[in-house]
Scaffold this motif. Structure first.
Motif, PDB file in Angstrom:
ATOM      1  N   LEU A  48       0.823  -1.202   0.000  1.00 58.48           N
ATOM      2  CA  LEU A  48       0.000   0.000   0.000  1.00 58.48           C
ATOM      3  C   LEU A  48       0.861   1.257   0.000  1.00 58.48           C
ATOM      4  CD1 LEU A  48      -2.877  -0.974   2.467  1.00 58.48           C
ATOM      5  CD2 LEU A  48      -2.958  -0.841  -0.036  1.00 58.48           C
ATOM      6  N   ALA A  49       1.961   1.219   0.729  1.00 56.65           N
ATOM      7  CA  ALA A  49       2.860   2.377   0.738  1.00 56.65           C
ATOM      8  C   ALA A  49       3.370   2.670  -0.662  1.00 56.65           C
ATOM      9  CB  ALA A  49       4.029   2.116   1.683  1.00 56.65           C
ATOM     10  N   GLU A  50       3.664   1.610  -1.411  1.00 64.19           N
ATOM     11  CA  GLU A  50       4.158   1.785  -2.778  1.00 64.19           C
ATOM     12  C   GLU A  50       3.054   2.257  -3.717  1.00 64.19           C
ATOM     13  OE1 GLU A  50       6.141  -0.953  -6.342  1.00 64.19           O
ATOM     14  OE2 GLU A  50       5.521  -1.874  -4.449  1.00 64.19           O
ATOM     15  N   VAL A  51       1.905   1.588  -3.657  1.00 65.50           N
ATOM     16  CA  VAL A  51       0.812   1.886  -4.578  1.00 65.50           C
ATOM     17  C   VAL A  51       0.298   3.307  -4.394  1.00 65.50           C
ATOM     18  CG1 VAL A  51      -1.603   1.322  -5.095  1.00 65.50           C
ATOM     19  CG2 VAL A  51       0.094  -0.511  -4.864  1.00 65.50           C
ATOM     20  N   LEU A  52       0.228   3.755  -3.138  1.00 69.88           N
ATOM     21  CA  LEU A  52      -0.335   5.064  -2.831  1.00 69.88           C
ATOM     22  C   LEU A  52       0.717   6.150  -2.647  1.00 69.88           C
ATOM     23  CD1 LEU A  52      -3.060   3.915  -0.273  1.00 69.88           C
ATOM     24  CD2 LEU A  52      -3.350   4.394  -2.716  1.00 69.88           C
ATOM     25  N   ALA A  53       1.995   5.789  -2.801  1.00 68.43           N
ATOM     26  CA  ALA A  53       3.097   6.739  -2.622  1.00 68.43           C
ATOM     27  C   ALA A  53       3.014   7.431  -1.262  1.00 68.43           C
ATOM     28  CB  ALA A  53       3.115   7.758  -3.768  1.00 68.43           C
ATOM     29  N   LEU A  54       2.815   6.648  -0.223  1.00 67.16           N
ATOM     30  CA  LEU A  54       2.682   7.199   1.132  1.00 67.16           C
ATOM     31  C   LEU A  54       4.046   7.539   1.687  1.00 67.16           C
ATOM     32  CD1 LEU A  54       0.010   4.680   2.459  1.00 67.16           C
ATOM     33  CD2 LEU A  54      -0.356   6.953   1.479  1.00 67.16           C
ATOM     34  N   ASP A  55       4.143   8.725   2.315  1.00 73.06           N
ATOM     35  CA  ASP A  55       5.461   9.213   2.746  1.00 73.06           C
ATOM     36  C   ASP A  55       5.452   9.799   4.155  1.00 73.06           C
ATOM     37  OD1 ASP A  55       3.987  11.508   2.363  1.00 73.06           O
ATOM     38  OD2 ASP A  55       5.288  12.354   0.814  1.00 73.06           O
ATOM     39  N   GLY A  56       4.442   9.469   4.945  1.00 75.74           N
ATOM     40  CA  GLY A  56       4.390  10.000   6.301  1.00 75.74           C
ATOM     41  C   GLY A  56       3.610  11.285   6.429  1.00 75.74           C
ATOM     42  N   THR A  57       3.063  11.766   5.330  1.00 77.57           N
ATOM     43  CA  THR A  57       2.215  12.966   5.368  1.00 77.57           C
ATOM     44  C   THR A  57       0.768  12.548   5.094  1.00 77.57           C
ATOM     45  OG1 THR A  57       2.533  13.450   3.016  1.00 77.57           O
ATOM     46  CG2 THR A  57       4.127  14.380   4.566  1.00 77.57           C
ATOM     47  N   GLY A  58      -0.128  13.505   5.094  1.00 76.82           N
ATOM     48  CA  GLY A  58      -1.522  13.221   4.780  1.00 76.82           C
ATOM     49  C   GLY A  58      -2.278  12.624   5.953  1.00 76.82           C
ATOM     50  N   ARG A  59      -3.555  12.348   5.714  1.00 74.31           N
ATOM     51  CA  ARG A  59      -4.436  11.840   6.767  1.00 74.31           C
ATOM     52  C   ARG A  59      -5.158  10.584   6.290  1.00 74.31           C
ATOM     53  NH1 ARG A  59      -8.762  15.389   8.676  1.00 74.31           N
ATOM     54  NH2 ARG A  59      -8.355  14.693  10.806  1.00 74.31           N
ATOM     55  N   LEU A  60      -5.306   9.643   7.197  1.00 74.73           N
ATOM     56  CA  LEU A  60      -6.004   8.389   6.929  1.00 74.73           C
ATOM     57  C   LEU A  60      -7.277   8.335   7.755  1.00 74.73           C
ATOM     58  CD1 LEU A  60      -6.241   5.370   5.974  1.00 74.73           C
ATOM     59  CD2 LEU A  60      -4.895   4.785   8.016  1.00 74.73           C
ATOM     60  N   LEU A  61      -8.377   7.930   7.111  1.00 77.39           N
ATOM     61  CA  LEU A  61      -9.630   7.648   7.787  1.00 77.39           C
ATOM     62  C   LEU A  61      -9.902   6.161   7.641  1.00 77.39           C
ATOM     63  CD1 LEU A  61     -12.324   8.624   9.136  1.00 77.39           C
ATOM     64  CD2 LEU A  61     -13.238   8.819   6.799  1.00 77.39           C
ATOM     65  N   ASP A  62      -9.985   5.435   8.759  1.00 79.11           N
ATOM     66  CA  ASP A  62     -10.300   4.011   8.736  1.00 79.11           C
ATOM     67  C   ASP A  62     -11.737   3.853   9.217  1.00 79.11           C
ATOM     68  OD1 ASP A  62     -10.348   1.280   8.712  1.00 79.11           O
ATOM     69  OD2 ASP A  62      -8.668   0.985  10.073  1.00 79.11           O
ATOM     70  N   VAL A  63     -12.632   3.463   8.302  1.00 73.11           N
ATOM     71  CA  VAL A  63     -14.064   3.421   8.573  1.00 73.11           C
ATOM     72  C   VAL A  63     -14.461   1.988   8.956  1.00 73.11           C
ATOM     73  CG1 VAL A  63     -16.354   3.999   7.729  1.00 73.11           C
ATOM     74  CG2 VAL A  63     -14.353   5.227   6.839  1.00 73.11           C
ATOM     75  N   GLY A  64     -14.990   1.841  10.167  1.00 69.76           N
ATOM     76  CA  GLY A  64     -15.220   0.503  10.696  1.00 69.76           C
ATOM     77  C   GLY A  64     -13.901  -0.103  11.119  1.00 69.76           C
ATOM     78  N   CYS A  65     -13.141   0.659  11.894  1.00 67.08           N
ATOM     79  CA  CYS A  65     -11.750   0.317  12.197  1.00 67.08           C
ATOM     80  C   CYS A  65     -11.597  -0.874  13.116  1.00 67.08           C
ATOM     81  CB  CYS A  65     -11.036   1.528  12.793  1.00 67.08           C
ATOM     82  SG  CYS A  65     -11.679   2.068  14.409  1.00 67.08           S
ATOM     83  N   GLY A  66     -12.682  -1.274  13.820  1.00 72.48           N
ATOM     84  CA  GLY A  66     -12.533  -2.359  14.779  1.00 72.48           C
ATOM     85  C   GLY A  66     -11.496  -2.014  15.821  1.00 72.48           C
ATOM     86  N   HIS A 223      -5.297  -5.081  -6.450  1.00 75.37           N
ATOM     87  CA  HIS A 223      -3.992  -5.567  -6.003  1.00 75.37           C
ATOM     88  C   HIS A 223      -4.198  -6.788  -5.115  1.00 75.37           C
ATOM     89  CE1 HIS A 223      -2.032  -1.837  -7.416  1.00 75.37           C
ATOM     90  NE2 HIS A 223      -3.145  -1.250  -6.993  1.00 75.37           N
ATOM     91  N   VAL A 224      -3.487  -7.849  -5.420  1.00 74.65           N
ATOM     92  CA  VAL A 224      -3.534  -9.055  -4.600  1.00 74.65           C
ATOM     93  C   VAL A 224      -2.181  -9.236  -3.925  1.00 74.65           C
ATOM     94  CG1 VAL A 224      -3.754 -11.563  -4.606  1.00 74.65           C
ATOM     95  CG2 VAL A 224      -5.274 -10.176  -6.018  1.00 74.65           C
ATOM     96  N   VAL A 225      -2.210  -9.321  -2.605  1.00 79.49           N
ATOM     97  CA  VAL A 225      -0.990  -9.532  -1.825  1.00 79.49           C
ATOM     98  C   VAL A 225      -1.008 -10.987  -1.364  1.00 79.49           C
ATOM     99  CG1 VAL A 225       0.413  -8.720   0.086  1.00 79.49           C
ATOM    100  CG2 VAL A 225      -1.156  -7.137  -1.057  1.00 79.49           C
ATOM    101  N   PRO A 226      -0.104 -11.811  -1.880  1.00 82.81           N
ATOM    102  CA  PRO A 226      -0.172 -13.239  -1.571  1.00 82.81           C
ATOM    103  C   PRO A 226       0.063 -13.527  -0.093  1.00 82.81           C
ATOM    104  CG  PRO A 226       1.236 -12.818  -3.474  1.00 82.81           C
ATOM    105  CD  PRO A 226       0.968 -11.495  -2.835  1.00 82.81           C
TER     106      PRO A 226
END
Length: 299
Positions: A48-66, A223-226
């Protein structure tokens, strides 16, 4: 009800007409998640870090986070994270797991139904639904999240691979006897899948693609992660897994919970003299949907 492969099942069908969500749906399950649920594929977070180019910035919303199952592993990839869940036990367990860790200062836990979004939470670069979207009133939730994402933001729909066969051939212990566990649950709770105060005779819904397209999302990218890594599961792990499911949540058994757990343990010990079972990590499937344009979130 539990699928034969242990996944929980039911996501190919349509929610029963007249069923409504209630606050008892996952009552008592949160404390069993960490031990009971199988992990996501180990390479999920770096993928996910690669696909979304995540670099420690921005905000994440986890909906139904459990209890923060995906929220916490992803938290280091964002500047701020918000986990939303309607179940108070889930929110409490998520906060407990985050306490004292690196994520503690950047993660906020909010008890809120997804239907209550945006809830004054601001805008986000990424929103995640990890095996949670099927419990929601999906069209209004998808529309609300679309408005909450910045231009070019991403919505993640994450789930275990439901169709793969995860055999344990060559591993040292027998497989968890899922069909027998299913039958034992039915003996106590009846043949129709339980869900809070109601039942789901036809399971929970699929068709996420049509819902998200109607909301204006573009995509998806699949994307499938084995998975496949060998796991050892003890009797206590399997008991925790059963009690972490909405279809066999502790509260559904009432005064018979102790008897059910005793019978479940007896069943498991009868299938493994050492009290150990072999399993494999499921593969993880991710669909990435985007909002048009590009931009950054505001707080």
């Amino acid at each position: 009800m539990i699928a034969p492969d242990g996944s929980g099942g039911g996501e190919e069908a349509v929610v029963a007409e007249g069923w409504t969500w209630d606050e008892t749906l996952f009552a008592g399950t949160a404390v069993h998640y960490e031990r009971g649920r199988l992990p996501y594929a180990p390479a999920l977070v770096p993928r996910l870090a690669e696909v979304l180019a995540l670099d420690g910035t921005g905000r994440l919303l986890d909906v139904g986070c459990g209890p923060g199952t995906l929220t916490l592993p992803l938290s280091h990839l964002f500047a701020e994270v918000v986990g939303v869940d309607p179940d108070p036990g889930m929110i409490a367990e998520a906060a407990r797991r985050a306490a004292g860790g690196e994520a503690a200062g950047k993660v906020r836990w909010v008890r809120l139904r997804a239907e209550g979004l945006p809830g004054g939470l601001g805008t986000f670069t990424v929103a995640a639904f990890a095996q949670s979207f099927h419990w929601m009133d999906r069209d209004p939730v998808a529309a609300a999240v679309h408005r909450m994402l910045v231009p070019g933001g991403a919505l993640l729909h994450v789930s275990d691979m439901k169709s793969e066969r995860r055999g344990v051939e060559g591993l040292p212990y027998p497989a968890v006897p899922y069909p027998a566990v299913v039958e034992l649950v039915k003996e106590y709770l009846g043949p129709v899948r339980r869900a809070g105060r109601g039942v789901l005779p036809r399971g929970t819904p699929s068709g996420e693609a049509a819902v998200l397209a109607r909301a204006g999302f573009l995509g998806p990218e699949r994307h499938v992660v084995p998975g496949g890594q060998a796991l050892e599961r003890e009797v206590d792990d399997v008991v925790a897994w059963v009690l972490s499911l909405s279809s066999s949540a502790p509260g559904l058994f009432g005064e018979r919970l102790g008897a059910f757990e005793a019978d479940l343990r007896g069943l498991l010990w009868s299938r493994s003299r050492e009290g150990r079972f072999s399993a494999r990590v499921p593969g993880t499937e991710v669909f990435v949907w985007r909002t048009p344009g590009s931009g950054r979130p505001s707080r």
